[in-house]
Design an enzyme around this catalytic site. Structure first.
Site, short mmCIF file in Angstrom:
data_model
loop_
_atom_site.label_atom_id
_atom_site.label_comp_id
_atom_site.label_asym_id
_atom_site.label_seq_id
_atom_site.Cartn_x
_atom_site.Cartn_y
_atom_site.Cartn_z
N PRO A 249 1.02 12.66 11.50
CG PRO A 249 -0.08 12.95 9.46
CD PRO A 249 1.27 12.71 10.04
CD GLU B 112 5.20 -11.60 -3.02
OE1 GLU B 112 5.95 -11.28 -2.07
OE2 GLU B 112 4.68 -10.76 -3.77
CG ASP C 72 8.90 -5.04 -5.32
OD1 ASP C 72 8.37 -4.70 -4.25
OD2 ASP C 72 8.77 -6.16 -5.84
#
Length: 698
Positions: free
Chosen positions: A271, A493, A567
């Site tokens: 798409p 992070e 994750d």
């Protein structure tokens, strides 16, 4: 930006105060043959009938009760009465002198012709008896007051004639009974027109023409024209499409050699890659009639409508050949027959497909009619639809590469006011995997961000904010996060950043943030390398980097949280694909259970045994645990650096690759590659020097 020309056209078709002009403007009457707007005409007639029925029934006639009527009789004010049989009313006509003399009749004074009042009676005989008694009572009261009066003479003063009306108001009776029927018919008529988009009896929107094709026809006279210049990238697809357009423009060039025009072209791709845009470009370039409709336009709740519309579409196309028919989302009617979970649940769709197959390559000939179609689910289409002779060419419209993204950015920033620091090459590198629609959205979002801040130009940071907004979601600065949670997010992070920095095949890091966006509480942004083939080492490094956040929580806090849900989902799917699809596991072997045909989509059984399924689960678990332990080992070796990186992230909330490099140093494999490259270059220089000297001597 609004289209002023369209607004002007809309205003021309309107009358005063913005109401539509039933006759249309002068130019439209010439174009449409002077058609009258019958819809508005019907509405006016209906409102007129309602007005006649409800507002012409004698507004000045008032109802009175028995006591009020007898008071009129006592005052000798009644001229005559009239009995209306149909509604059991006594219409009361008052004398003119009474209307002028008595101020109580002021509201009916203007109605001199009468009747002025009416009395509702349930039984005429009872009415006559009560009236006779009241008259006798009035006579007795007069005689009691004055004995010289004669009863017969006094009684004559109270007498008044009574007439009887036996006529029927057939006109109002007919309107009364027919008006609801007319209103229901008009309501049904206008409802069908609004649903079908037609214009009266005989139009395409009529219920009697429901089997007619609903395709929109475009030609070179269409106001909005898209050409191949408006389509950036997709060079291979454009080459194939341009050849079809050239065949329609110059057929002798090909037919002189005995070639035949291709019957069908199928555009296949994800798409947003520009399949419909290519079709619009063909409509603007071909200079031939272009019929466009969606696959869902063929399917209706009525039996046989889809096949009828297919026949009507091809019949119209044959009359205007050479021409092009474009069917968008053809998988709505082209799904493989008998392959679904309910194979015979919708025979209407299958009959529509059968008719389409017959029209495309049956006993009849469609000379000069080319079928174009677009879908992102080519794997579920019927094989009979994909064979040569129906769709001769299948054009893959894939996601754009780096150079194509640069060209797409160039198309979408034509009308934007860009600042001097905007580098389209940089943004093309920052958007791997983005489709053309995504890039268009980024350009528009960047313009909105700049306008929101009252800027005169769109700057580089506006584009970066747009990318963050589209990929990560809306920034949630007001989200309440406790200090402990914020610290966990920062270390999570930082774990991602450190592990990906140390691995050779992990995607290069761009920036790390702990600002919540969308559903994510933090994110690490990478720049994936564009490659066609992927090895086991590359996939294993990506899995290890993905598990770096969960490993950091385990290493630094000794406990894990639910923050690694995304994750774990990505890693589990990737490990399963490596073993089951790509055959990258030593124990399972070189076997792939991937089904590219889609035939096992609704299958209730697995394509392998229970023993193999158990082995697959064990190998997936082992692969993920190895990657997890590897990530923990990297973080343990760089414990102090990760702590420093997390503290910097807590302080700034957003850090970039330069900050990570200052703390972690250069990536280990980059130093080795640079050293090898420098050694190789020095050896080449020495060789060149050795070979040059004898040449000079010669």
């Amino acid at each position: 930006m609004p289209d002023n020309n369209k607004n002007n056209k809309a205003n021309k078709n309107s009358g005063k105060n913005g109401f539509p002009n039933p006759f249309g403007n002068k130019n439209d009457r010439k174009k449409d043959g002077g058609k009258f707007n019958w819809s508005l005409f019907y509405i006016i007639i209906t409102l007129g009938l309602i007005g006649v029925y409800f507002f012409t029934s004698g507004d000045s006639v008032r109802e009175v009760n028995d006591m009020e009527f007898y008071q009129m009789v006592k005052n000798c004010e009644v001229e005559h009465v009239e009995f209306v049989k149909k509604n059991s009313h006594i219409n009361i006509f008052l004398k003119k002198e009474a209307l002028e003399r008595n101020s109580a009749y002021e509201e009916v004074k203007s109605n001199t012709a009468g009747p002025q009042y009416y009395l509702v009676v349930t039984d005429l005989q009872v009415y006559n008896e009560n009236l006779r008694e009241m008259k006798n009572q009035y006579v007795q009261e007069r005689i009691a007051a004055d004995s010289t009066l004669v009863a017969n003479e006094i009684a004559k003063e109270y007498d008044f004639p009574m007439k009887q009306d036996n006529s029927q108001s057939w006109g109002f009776e007919i309107i009364f009974w027919m008006l609801p029927v007319i209103l229901i018919f008009l309501l049904y008529y206008f409802s069908m027109r609004s649903m079908r988009g037609g214009s009266g009896f005989g139009g395409a929107g009529n219920i009697f023409n429901i089997g007619k094709s609903r395709a929109q026809e475009f030609d070179e006279k269409t106001d909005q024209v898209v050409t191949f210049k408006d389509v950036a990238g997709l060079e291979g697809a454009k080459f194939e499409i341009e050849e079809v357009v050239d065949f329609l423009k110059n057929p002798q060039k090909y037919t002189v050699l005995g070639g035949k025009i291709p019957k069908g072209v199928l555009l296949v791709g994800p798409p947003g890659t520009g399949k419909t845009l290519l079709a619009k470009a063909v409509a603007g370039e071909a200079k031939v009639p272009f019929f466009s409709m969606s696959g869902s336009d063929f399917v209706e709740m009525f039996v046989g409508v889809g096949a009828s519309r297919v026949r009507d579409l091809f019949r119209t196309a044959k009359e205007k050949a050479p021409c092009i028919i474009f069917i968008d989302e053809i998988d709505a009617i082209g799904r493989a027959r008998g392959k679904g979970a309910f194979s015979n649940a919708n025979d209407e769709r299958e009959s529509t497909l059968n008719q389409l197959l017959t029209e495309m390559d049956g006993f009849g000939t469609n000379a000069g009619v080319i079928i174009m179609a677009a879908t992102n689910r080519a794997d579920i289409l019927d094989r009979a639809l994909l064979r040569a002779g129906r769709f001769d060419r299948q054009i893959q419209v894939e996601l754009p590469n780096l150079n194509e993204r640069r060209g797409i950015f160039g198309v979408h920033v034509r009308n934007l006011k860009l600042g001097p620091d905007v580098d389209l090459d940089f943004f093309a590198k920052q958007t791997p995997g983005f489709s053309g629609a995504d890039i268009a959205n980024i350009c528009n979002e960047a313009a909105l961000v700049a306008a929101r801040q009252n800027k005169q130009y769109i700057e580089k940071e506006d584009f970066l904010a747009a990318v963050d907004r589209i990929v990560g979601g809306l920034e949630r600065r007001g989200n309440v996060i406790s200090p402990e949670e914020k610290k966990t997010i920062a270390y999570h992070e930082s774990g991602h950043a450190c592990v990906s920095w140390m691995l050779r095949y992990a995607s290069p890091l761009m920036k790390v943030t702990i600002v919540p966006r969308g559903k994510a509480l933090g994110a690490a942004w990478y720049l994936p390398e564009e490659r066609q083939l992927t090895t086991y080492d590359q996939l294993f490094d990506e899995m290890t980097a993905t598990l770096g956040g969960r490993a950091a929580e385990d290493v630094f806090f000794g406990k894990i949280s639910t923050g690694a849900l995304n994750d774990l989902e990505r890693v589990s799917k990737q490990a399963y694909a490596m073993i089951v699809y790509y055959g990258l596991d030593e124990k399972i072997g070189n076997v792939s259970y991937y089904d590219s045909t889609g035939q096992q989509e609704y299958s209730m059984t697995k394509p392998y045994s229970e023993k193999t399924a158990q082995e697959i689960d064990e190998r997936v678990h082992l692969l993920i645990e190895n990657a997890y332990n590897r990530a923990k080992g990297i973080l343990t070796e760089n414990y102090a650096k990760v702590e420093q990186l997390a503290e910097l992230l807590l302080e700034r909330e957003v850090i970039f690759s330069e900050d990570v490099q200052n703390i972690l140093g250069d990536r280990p494999f980059q130093a080795k590659e640079e050293k090898q490259n420098s050694v190789g270059q020095s050896n080449e220089t020495e060789k060149l020097t050795d070979t040059e000297e004898p040449i000079k001597e010669q």
